[in-house]
Design an enzyme around this catalytic site. Structure first.
Site, PDB file in Angstrom:
ATOM      1  N   PHE A  85       0.830  -1.098   0.030  1.00  0.00           N
ATOM      2  CA  PHE A  85      -0.061   0.066   0.064  1.00  0.00           C
ATOM      3  C   PHE A  85       0.707   1.465   0.037  1.00  0.00           C
ATOM      4  O   PHE A  85       0.256   2.210   0.347  1.00  0.00           O
ATOM      5  CB  PHE A  85      -1.074  -0.282   1.280  1.00  0.00           C
ATOM      6  CG  PHE A  85      -1.914  -1.159   1.025  1.00  0.00           C
ATOM      7  CD1 PHE A  85      -3.093  -1.200   0.100  1.00  0.00           C
ATOM      8  CD2 PHE A  85      -1.698  -2.182   2.144  1.00  0.00           C
ATOM      9  CE1 PHE A  85      -3.979  -2.240   0.302  1.00  0.00           C
ATOM     10  CE2 PHE A  85      -2.373  -3.426   2.179  1.00  0.00           C
ATOM     11  CZ  PHE A  85      -3.598  -3.551   1.224  1.00  0.00           C
ATOM     12  N   GLU A 135       4.209   6.494  -3.737  1.00  0.00           N
ATOM     13  CA  GLU A 135       5.314   6.749  -4.100  1.00  0.00           C
ATOM     14  C   GLU A 135       5.603   8.432  -3.481  1.00  0.00           C
ATOM     15  O   GLU A 135       4.608   9.188  -3.262  1.00  0.00           O
ATOM     16  CB  GLU A 135       5.112   7.254  -5.838  1.00  0.00           C
ATOM     17  CG  GLU A 135       5.269   5.878  -6.639  1.00  0.00           C
ATOM     18  CD  GLU A 135       5.383   6.042  -7.883  1.00  0.00           C
ATOM     19  OE1 GLU A 135       5.701   7.312  -8.664  1.00  0.00           O
ATOM     20  OE2 GLU A 135       4.869   5.272  -8.687  1.00  0.00           O
ATOM     21  N   CYS A 157      -0.864   4.003 -10.574  1.00  0.00           N
ATOM     22  CA  CYS A 157      -1.434   3.045  -9.976  1.00  0.00           C
ATOM     23  C   CYS A 157      -3.038   3.111  -9.936  1.00  0.00           C
ATOM     24  O   CYS A 157      -3.809   2.443 -10.456  1.00  0.00           O
ATOM     25  CB  CYS A 157      -1.282   3.000  -8.471  1.00  0.00           C
ATOM     26  SG  CYS A 157       0.510   2.589  -7.967  1.00  0.00           S
ATOM     27  N   ARG A 193       5.017   9.342 -15.253  1.00  0.00           N
ATOM     28  CA  ARG A 193       3.981   8.436 -16.005  1.00  0.00           C
ATOM     29  C   ARG A 193       2.627   8.509 -15.820  1.00  0.00           C
ATOM     30  O   ARG A 193       2.060   8.854 -14.625  1.00  0.00           O
ATOM     31  CB  ARG A 193       4.249   6.915 -15.376  1.00  0.00           C
ATOM     32  CG  ARG A 193       5.600   6.367 -16.179  1.00  0.00           C
ATOM     33  CD  ARG A 193       6.034   4.976 -15.575  1.00  0.00           C
ATOM     34  NE  ARG A 193       6.085   5.026 -14.039  1.00  0.00           N
ATOM     35  CZ  ARG A 193       6.469   4.102 -13.469  1.00  0.00           C
ATOM     36  NH1 ARG A 193       6.361   2.882 -13.945  1.00  0.00           N
ATOM     37  NH2 ARG A 193       6.468   4.066 -12.306  1.00  0.00           N
TER      38      ARG A 193
HETATM   39  C1  UGA Z   1      -1.658   4.737  -4.557  1.00  0.00           C
HETATM   40  C2  UGA Z   1      -2.117   4.569  -3.172  1.00  0.00           C
HETATM   41  O1  UGA Z   1      -2.216   5.994  -2.226  1.00  0.00           O
HETATM   42  C3  UGA Z   1      -1.259   3.644  -2.303  1.00  0.00           C
HETATM   43  O2  UGA Z   1      -1.989   3.162  -1.214  1.00  0.00           O
HETATM   44  C4  UGA Z   1      -1.148   2.393  -3.365  1.00  0.00           C
HETATM   45  O3  UGA Z   1      -0.159   1.449  -2.680  1.00  0.00           O
HETATM   46  C5  UGA Z   1      -0.442   2.838  -4.443  1.00  0.00           C
HETATM   47  O4  UGA Z   1      -1.078   3.576  -5.300  1.00  0.00           O
HETATM   48  C6  UGA Z   1      -0.237   1.460  -5.593  1.00  0.00           C
HETATM   49  O5  UGA Z   1      -0.885   0.972  -6.011  1.00  0.00           O
HETATM   50  O6  UGA Z   1       1.005   1.213  -5.577  1.00  0.00           O
HETATM   51  P1  UGA Z   1       0.368   6.500  -5.520  1.00  0.00           P
HETATM   52  O7  UGA Z   1      -0.230   6.373  -6.707  1.00  0.00           O
HETATM   53  O8  UGA Z   1       1.993   6.445  -5.238  1.00  0.00           O
HETATM   54  O9  UGA Z   1       0.018   5.570  -4.325  1.00  0.00           O
HETATM   55  O10 UGA Z   1      -0.231   8.115  -5.177  1.00  0.00           O
HETATM   56  P2  UGA Z   1      -1.294   8.859  -4.517  1.00  0.00           P
HETATM   57  O11 UGA Z   1      -0.684   9.651  -3.391  1.00  0.00           O
HETATM   58  O12 UGA Z   1      -2.327   7.904  -3.922  1.00  0.00           O
HETATM   59  O13 UGA Z   1      -1.830   9.960  -5.533  1.00  0.00           O
HETATM   60  C7  UGA Z   1      -2.586   9.216  -6.712  1.00  0.00           C
HETATM   61  C8  UGA Z   1      -3.155  10.358  -7.532  1.00  0.00           C
HETATM   62  O14 UGA Z   1      -4.196  10.931  -6.817  1.00  0.00           O
HETATM   63  C9  UGA Z   1      -2.037  11.475  -7.671  1.00  0.00           C
HETATM   64  O15 UGA Z   1      -2.342  11.878  -9.016  1.00  0.00           O
HETATM   65  C10 UGA Z   1      -2.501  12.663  -6.883  1.00  0.00           C
HETATM   66  O16 UGA Z   1      -2.515  13.823  -7.100  1.00  0.00           O
HETATM   67  C11 UGA Z   1      -4.145  12.378  -6.944  1.00  0.00           C
HETATM   68  N1  UGA Z   1      -4.752  12.887  -5.846  1.00  0.00           N
HETATM   69  C12 UGA Z   1      -4.729  12.409  -4.346  1.00  0.00           C
HETATM   70  C13 UGA Z   1      -6.003  13.856  -5.725  1.00  0.00           C
HETATM   71  O17 UGA Z   1      -6.283  14.192  -6.974  1.00  0.00           O
HETATM   72  N2  UGA Z   1      -6.624  14.452  -4.681  1.00  0.00           N
HETATM   73  C14 UGA Z   1      -6.143  13.898  -3.203  1.00  0.00           C
HETATM   74  O18 UGA Z   1      -6.855  14.126  -2.616  1.00  0.00           O
HETATM   75  C15 UGA Z   1      -5.419  12.826  -3.269  1.00  0.00           C
END
Ligand code: UGA
Length: 437
Positions: free
Chosen positions: A153, A156, A261, A328
């Site tokens: 979980f 990045e 992800c 990406r």
């Molecule tokens: C996500 C999950 O949060 C991790 O728990 C999971 O392990 C990981 O995918 C995975 O499957 O390997 P990650 O992709 O690194 O992690 O990034 P996040 O911090 O979750 O953000 C994902 C996207 O959502 C980003 O583009 C971010 O800008 C966007 N986001 C996030 C929003 O637009 N609003 C928010 O309130 C939060």
């Protein structure tokens, strides 16, 4: 314990380094000789805060090593983790080629009388563990092993703290022997361990990422209603987020979710549900809302600038989120490409993502890259904030205003305070907020 991790990408490398940090002996296997050579030479192929130090410290302490040989890894370890990519196919379903290949490699490396726990850490469709076990058994009927699902979980950009202090650890297995081994692997992390069957553990990962994506699309849909009605999405998110049943996290409205992800996992979950004959149409709406955010944002630019052709536009941010060099599936990159397609002259700046954006040819060569945020903004007719790096909040915005041709700011991540921006003399447009002219 002696552990082996197959696949030294984001998940595999950080997991390996963190396991070594808590005292395990870890051997990281990767079939990419160049990557292994880099790691052996002390170079880290990815940017992740704290990872460099962690790898060097544990290599120095002889708890972490690298090889291209699966046989060497399997021979040396009680537990073999699989952390290889599971990329999307054109129809959204998951490409399982790498997992299947690793299952065969492990199978031929297993020796009679040597019990091994094979742990899947990659994000995989439900029922994969059963297939991995069947594959190993088919090629090596004498092998003694259990297959466990242990989804990861980590996020990045904060992968090291996420791994060192996880909210929970999910261990999917029905074998008491494998459960005991996994409890010992994770004992040093002092985190709650949820033991489930293999299928449930696999499903937890897709269900978790899809739920977080749903939360983001929900607040983004609310942001459109805020714009149409005169409300402020940040205040609405605060108000609903203070309810502990909802929580404020992942309620930040913006350009939408990106990265390697969420988009892939939502698509995969839709495909998995379709294949199981139980369509998950709610997730299709999540995707639709996510795609609409960028359209709505670009419309705001057109509403102000009228025609984008020949307009000088500065873009701050290229990575899919701050504190990573990962570009990406970044909406910031999509935004740059959409602006260029409409004929705008784009100058971009990102603290970590410019190198990979060029290397992977994600943006056209006509996009100028600046050395500083101020340089990117100089002479611009509009400034677009696409990724919420801390560096951008710390800019001397008064100097930015002076350097710009016309002081229009389009904030795709609601990073700036509208009142402050107005005071500084900017025409500020955020997401789900009223334009302060
Ligand atoms: C996500 C999950 O949060 C991790 O728990 C999971 O392990 C990981 O995918 C995975 O499957 O390997 P990650 O992709 O690194 O992690 O990034 P996040 O911090 O979750 O953000 C994902 C996207 O959502 C980003 O583009 C971010 O800008 C966007 N986001 C996030 C929003 O637009 N609003 C928010 O309130 C939060």
């Amino acid at each position: 314990m002696d552990l082996c991790i197959i696949g030294s990408g984001y998940v595999g490398l950080v997991t390996g380094a963190c396991f070594a940090e808590v005292g395990h002996h870890v051997i990281c296997v990767d079939n990419d000789q160049r990557k292994v050579d880099m790691l052996l030479a002390g170079k880290i192929p990815i940017y992740e805060p704290g990872l460099d130090e962690l790898v060097h410290r544990n290599v120095g302490a002889k708890r972490l090593r690298f090889t291209t040989s699966t046989q060497e890894g399997v021979d040396a370890s009680q537990v073999v983790f699989i952390a290889v990519p599971t990329p999307p196919q054109p129809d959204g379903s998951v490409d399982m080629t790498f997992i299947e290949k690793v299952a065969r490699e492990i199978s031929s490396a297993l020796k009679p009388g040597q019990y091994r726990v094979i742990v899947d850490k990659s994000t995989v469709p439900v029922n994969t563990g059963e297939r991995v076990a069947a594959t190993i058994r088919r090629y090596n009927p004498a092998a003694e092993f259990d297959v466990v699902s242990n989804p990861e979980f980590l996020r990045e950009g904060c992968a090291v703290p996420d791994l060192m202090k996880p909210d929970r650890i999910v261990v999917g297995t029905s074998s008491a022997r494998a459960t005991d081994v996994m409890q010992r692997v994770y004992a040093p992390f002092k985190a709650p361990v949820l033991v489930t069957d293999v299928n449930s553990a696999e499903l937890i990962k897709h269900a978790a990422n899809s739920f977080l994506s749903l939360k983001i699309s929900y607040i983004n849909a609310v942001s459109a209603i805020c714009e149409a009605s005169g409300a402020d999405v940040e205040l609405v998110a605060d108000g609903i987020g203070m309810d502990r049943r909802i929580g404020r996290q992942f309620l930040n409205a913006g350009l939408g979710y990106g990265g390697s992800c969420f988009p892939k996992d939502v698509k995969a979950f839709i495909a998995i549900a379709d294949e199981l004959g139980v369509p998950f149409t709610l997730l299709k709406e999540v995707e639709r809302i996510n795609a609409t955010q960028l359209d709505r944002f670009l419309k705001k630019l057109r509403d102000s600038l009228w025609v984008l052709r020949e307009k000088k536009i500065a873009v701050w941010g290229l990575t899919f989120k701050p504190d990573t060099d990962d570009v990406r599936n970044s909406l910031a990159i999509d935004l740059v490409n959409r602006l260029v397609a409409e004929g705008a002259h784009v100058t971009a700046y990102d603290p970590k993502g410019m190198e990979k954006a060029i290397e992977w040819k994600l943006i056209p060569s006509s996009v100028k890259l600046a050395k500083t945020p101020l340089e990117a903004a100089t002479g611009a007719e509009a400034l677009v904030l696409a990724t919420e790096w801390k560096e951008f909040v710390n800019q001397d915005l008064a100097a930015v205003k002076v350097a710009m041709h016309t002081p229009l700011v389009f904030d795709g991540r609601n990073l700036f305070d509208p009142a402050t921006m107005k005071q500084l003399g900017f025409q500020y447009y955020g997401i789900g907020r009223q334009a302060a002219k």
